[in-house]
Design a protein around this motif. Sequence first.
Motif, PDB file in Angstrom:
ATOM      1  N   LYS A   1       0.821  -1.214   0.000  1.00 56.79           N
ATOM      2  CA  LYS A   1       0.000   0.000   0.000  1.00 56.79           C
ATOM      3  C   LYS A   1       0.854   1.264   0.000  1.00 56.79           C
ATOM      4  N   ASN A   2       2.101   1.146   0.441  1.00 54.53           N
ATOM      5  CA  ASN A   2       2.984   2.297   0.575  1.00 54.53           C
ATOM      6  C   ASN A   2       4.246   2.048  -0.236  1.00 54.53           C
ATOM      7  N   LEU A   3       4.491   2.886  -1.221  1.00 55.06           N
ATOM      8  CA  LEU A   3       5.625   2.707  -2.120  1.00 55.06           C
ATOM      9  C   LEU A   3       6.617   3.848  -1.986  1.00 55.06           C
ATOM     10  N   LEU A   4       7.898   3.489  -2.036  1.00 55.15           N
ATOM     11  CA  LEU A   4       8.979   4.457  -2.125  1.00 55.15           C
ATOM     12  C   LEU A   4       9.726   4.177  -3.422  1.00 55.15           C
TER      13      LEU A   4
ATOM     14  N   LEU B   1       2.251   7.226  -2.063  1.00 53.34           N
ATOM     15  CA  LEU B   1       3.440   7.237  -2.916  1.00 53.34           C
ATOM     16  C   LEU B   1       4.453   8.243  -2.380  1.00 53.34           C
ATOM     17  N   PHE B   2       5.651   7.746  -2.113  1.00 55.26           N
ATOM     18  CA  PHE B   2       6.756   8.586  -1.670  1.00 55.26           C
ATOM     19  C   PHE B   2       7.893   8.463  -2.684  1.00 55.26           C
ATOM     20  N   VAL B   3       8.538   9.568  -2.965  1.00 55.51           N
ATOM     21  CA  VAL B   3       9.624   9.555  -3.942  1.00 55.51           C
ATOM     22  C   VAL B   3      10.909   9.998  -3.263  1.00 55.51           C
ATOM     23  N   GLN B   4      12.018   9.495  -3.797  1.00 51.33           N
ATOM     24  CA  GLN B   4      13.297   9.668  -3.124  1.00 51.33           C
ATOM     25  C   GLN B   4      14.164  10.701  -3.824  1.00 51.33           C
TER      26      GLN B   4
ATOM     27  N   PHE C   1      11.378  11.453   0.465  1.00 53.52           N
ATOM     28  CA  PHE C   1      12.352  10.805   1.339  1.00 53.52           C
ATOM     29  C   PHE C   1      13.735  11.086   0.773  1.00 53.52           C
ATOM     30  N   ILE C   2      14.633  11.535   1.621  1.00 48.70           N
ATOM     31  CA  ILE C   2      15.961  11.947   1.179  1.00 48.70           C
ATOM     32  C   ILE C   2      16.962  10.830   1.460  1.00 48.70           C
TER      33      ILE C   2
ATOM     34  N   PRO D   1       4.849  15.596   4.116  1.00 44.29           N
ATOM     35  CA  PRO D   1       5.822  14.952   5.006  1.00 44.29           C
ATOM     36  C   PRO D   1       7.133  14.654   4.295  1.00 44.29           C
ATOM     37  N   VAL D   2       8.202  14.674   5.071  1.00 46.06           N
ATOM     38  CA  VAL D   2       9.526  14.416   4.527  1.00 46.06           C
ATOM     39  C   VAL D   2      10.281  13.501   5.465  1.00 46.06           C
TER      40      VAL D   2
END
Length: 271
Positions: free
Chosen positions: A98-101, A154-157, A180-181, A218-219
């Motif tokens: 459900k949660n992707l990076l 969806l989170f991107v790096q 996300f760093i 959010p980060v």
Amino acid sequence: MSIRIGGPGAEPTLREVLAGADRAQIGVWVCSGSPVVAEICAGSGVDWLLIDAEHAPNGLESILAQLQAVAAYPATPLVRAPVGDTVIIKQLLDLGAKNLLIPMVDSAEQAAGLVAATRYPPAGVRGVGSALARASRWNRIDGYLGGAADLVSLFVQIETVTAVANVAAITAVDGVDGLFIGPSDLAASMGHLGQQDHPDVVAAVEHCIRVVKEAGKPVGVNAFAPATADRYLAAGADFVSVGADVALLARASEGLAARYIAPSEDERSSY
């Protein structure tokens, strides 16, 4: 039998967890590929887990097994894809991630394409196979197709100099739930390979934290060194990875060996 979206037993997305949290969320990397290790970590008290398919020996089957193993625990699983590929994203979503990076996202255009990969037509390009998928509990979730976008975060790096320059535009993409760093690749991109704590790298990370926070999203950041993690938490990071299963095992087993095994003469002479 049918299950309502958001009904009893429906776990929140990481987007929802972060929105409702009153403190930063602390997580660990799960890289071993073992569902047993993932379950151990899930029961440790951490807030979230990163099941990694970019730098770890994880394929669809092992990711599925780990998602099943941690489902009974409150820790929220986040799955990092090996690359931002539409087919891989479809497969991960279908098996119930459900949660992707997504790693190595350098532009708003790239981020928008990733959002499309998580959405069914006409809003996106995700292939339709819900009758075959764990994500829909094999069509036991009422209205899954119409509500699927709400079940995904969806989170991107951010990992390169280019991404840092474009961080505001990437953050602004509708459907990107957070950033996300990754200081390790960022350090390499900046010419400081292996120096995640270099002042220029730290300054770039803190710049990204400020930009994303000001945009209201959010980060997160990866920071295995406690002092660095504390610094980024103080800077406002919303979720921080503070360790990895394989690193914890490596350091703890080395500590046991050092405690109980005296060095040989050859080893002593090399000091």
